[in-house]
Structure formats: C-alpha cells, structure tokens
Enzyme design. Structure first.
Site, PDB file in Angstrom:
ATOM      1  N   ASN A 123      28.032 -88.972  38.852  1.00  0.00           N
ATOM      2  CA  ASN A 123      29.439 -88.585  39.014  1.00  0.00           C
ATOM      3  C   ASN A 123      29.547 -87.695  40.252  1.00  0.00           C
ATOM      4  OD1 ASN A 123      32.212 -88.176  38.370  1.00  0.00           O
ATOM      5  ND2 ASN A 123      31.694 -86.178  37.509  1.00  0.00           N
ATOM      6  N   HIS A 125      32.000 -84.674  41.966  1.00  0.00           N
ATOM      7  CA  HIS A 125      32.999 -83.710  41.502  1.00  0.00           C
ATOM      8  C   HIS A 125      33.404 -82.804  42.664  1.00  0.00           C
ATOM      9  CE1 HIS A 125      35.226 -81.403  38.585  1.00  0.00           C
ATOM     10  NE2 HIS A 125      34.727 -80.287  39.118  1.00  0.00           N
ATOM     11  N   SER A 152      29.926 -81.784  44.571  1.00  0.00           N
ATOM     12  CA  SER A 152      28.636 -81.901  43.865  1.00  0.00           C
ATOM     13  C   SER A 152      28.483 -83.320  43.334  1.00  0.00           C
ATOM     14  CB  SER A 152      28.595 -80.960  42.656  1.00  0.00           C
ATOM     15  OG  SER A 152      28.907 -79.642  43.009  1.00  0.00           O
ATOM     16  N   ASP A 161      31.123 -82.776  33.499  1.00  0.00           N
ATOM     17  CA  ASP A 161      30.714 -82.273  34.825  1.00  0.00           C
ATOM     18  C   ASP A 161      29.487 -81.373  34.721  1.00  0.00           C
ATOM     19  OD1 ASP A 161      32.904 -83.598  36.011  1.00  0.00           O
ATOM     20  OD2 ASP A 161      34.219 -81.907  35.575  1.00  0.00           O
TER      21      ASP A 161
END
Ligand code: GAR
Length: 222
Positions: A123, A125, A152, A161
């Site tokens: 992911n 972020h 990040s 997250d």
C-alpha cells in the site's frame, strides 16, 4: 554454426514478468506511473488487471487506454465488509497475480484478505507513517506544524496503514505550503518511489520475512 557456449549458459531461461494487479479508487496517477514503468522496462512485471471499487474512477480509463483488463466492484452492493472482501479476493485471484498493489484504494481490508496476500501486497500512503494513518494527512501535517512531510510504502497487514514499512520519501514543509501544494509534492514523490519498490519486489530483493521487511536479506529499519 555450432555454439561454443558452455551448457550452463544455454540453460539460462528468461524469467517471465511478474503478474501484478493494481487496486484503485480514484484518479490513478500512481497506477499510471506503474504502467509507464512496466512499459519502459523499469519494472520486470506486467499489470494484468486493475480493480476499482468506484465505477467512475479515472484510473479505469487509464487502464483501458493501455488495454489492461478492469473489474469494478462497488462496495455498496455488498451487505457486509466480509462479503465485499470475498468478492474482491475472487476478482484479484481471477488474474492469478504474484503481487497486488494498492494505489489509492480507499477501502479498509479485513483480516482474512490481508492474510491471504501476506507478503505480496503493498500500500502507498500520503504521510510519513507511523504519523497520520487514515485520512486528511496533508491537513494534519500542516496543523501539527510539522517540518517534514512525505509518503510511505508498506506491506499490507490487517492493521490500517500499519504493516511493515519498506520505503519513505520526504521533503521540507515550506511556510507557504497548503494542503493542495503538499498533495502535489507528495504525489510527485510517490510516482518515483512506487515503481522503484515494485521493481525491488519483482527482482526478489525486497521480501516480507518473519522478522519484518528485508532488502537483500537485511532487515529494513524505517
Ligand atoms: C495517493 O496520494 C495515495 O497515497 C493515497 O491516495 C492517492 C491516490 O492518488 N492513498 C491513500 O490515502 C491510502 N490511505 P492516485 O489515485 O492519483 O494514485
């Protein structure tokens, strides 16, 4: 003509590009940077499918422009988070990917699906995690009077997250910065960083091991 190559060289096979599925919810600028990096050869991978939870996500158009298959799964059509996650997992697995990349996918994933893709789902972020998980990251950085901001990338776990970090890029916040200018600066860095990280995974240098994320066998400490 006879070949003088030793047998060992003749046996070297080209590794097929890694199959990548990208999940989006919106504009898809990160998706575009990944498509471009696959096409230029920066990433030894192929985006085989794009899935969106929003039918009007512009990223779907970007995928179609490059003849990449798309699936729309509108989360409102499912009666529970689990049901949506199951349908999402089925849709992802229909592409038989080796890597799943969340690129602005704005749905929280449950424990089971996070576990299913453990070690093969990233992911991105828009904050310097562990600061500001969740929404409104640019506004929160400004309100806190932070000196730095950035993005990040982490392996996905069930914690929002919160999975092991693999890379960050940061910049100084200037006195005249606004939410919009921070968003632009963050996205500029994201478009550079995500292709680099995806290529590290494709070349098997970046892994999630029991002790955490490793690069060339060394534990990453971010
Ligand atoms: C990106 O800035 C990404 O970091 C953020 O959404 C944006 C998507 O932009 N992701 C999150 O906030 C996830 N928590 P894009 O659709 O243009 O790639």
């Amino acid at each position: 003509m006879s070949s003088s190559l030793p047998k060992i060289c003749q046996k070297v096979k080209k590794v097929p590009p890694l199959r990548i599925v990208v999940l989006i919810s919106g504009s898809g600028t990160n998706l575009q940077s990944l498509i471009d990096a696959c096409q230029s050869g920066q990433i030894d991978g192929e985006i085989v499918g794009v899935i969106s939870n929003k039918a009007d996500a512009y990223g779907l158009q970007r995928a179609e422009n490059h003849q990449i298959s798309t699936i729309v799964l509108q989360h409102q059509s499912y009666s529970s988070r689990d049901e949506f996650d199951q349908a999402l997992q089925q849709a992802i697995d229909s592409f038989t990917p080796e890597l799943v990349v969340l690129a602005g996918f704005m749905r929280i994933l449950g424990k089971q699906i996070a576990q299913h893709y453990h070690g093969r789902m990233f992911n991105i972020h828009p904050s310097l995690l562990p600061k500001y998980p969740g929404l409104h990251t640019h506004q929160r950085a400004l309100e806190a009077g932070d000196l730095y901001h950035g993005c990040s990338i982490h392996f996905v776990t069930a914690e929002l997250d919160g999975g092991p970090l693999v890379a960050q890029n940061k910049f100084d916040i200037e006195p005249l910065d606004t939410e919009e200018s921070l968003k632009q600066k963050v996205q500029h860095l994201e478009h550079i960083l995500y292709p680099q990280v995806v290529q590290l995974f494709c070349s098997q240098r970046l892994k999630l091991e029991s002790q955490g994320a490793t690069l060339d066998g060394e534990l990453l400490q971010l």
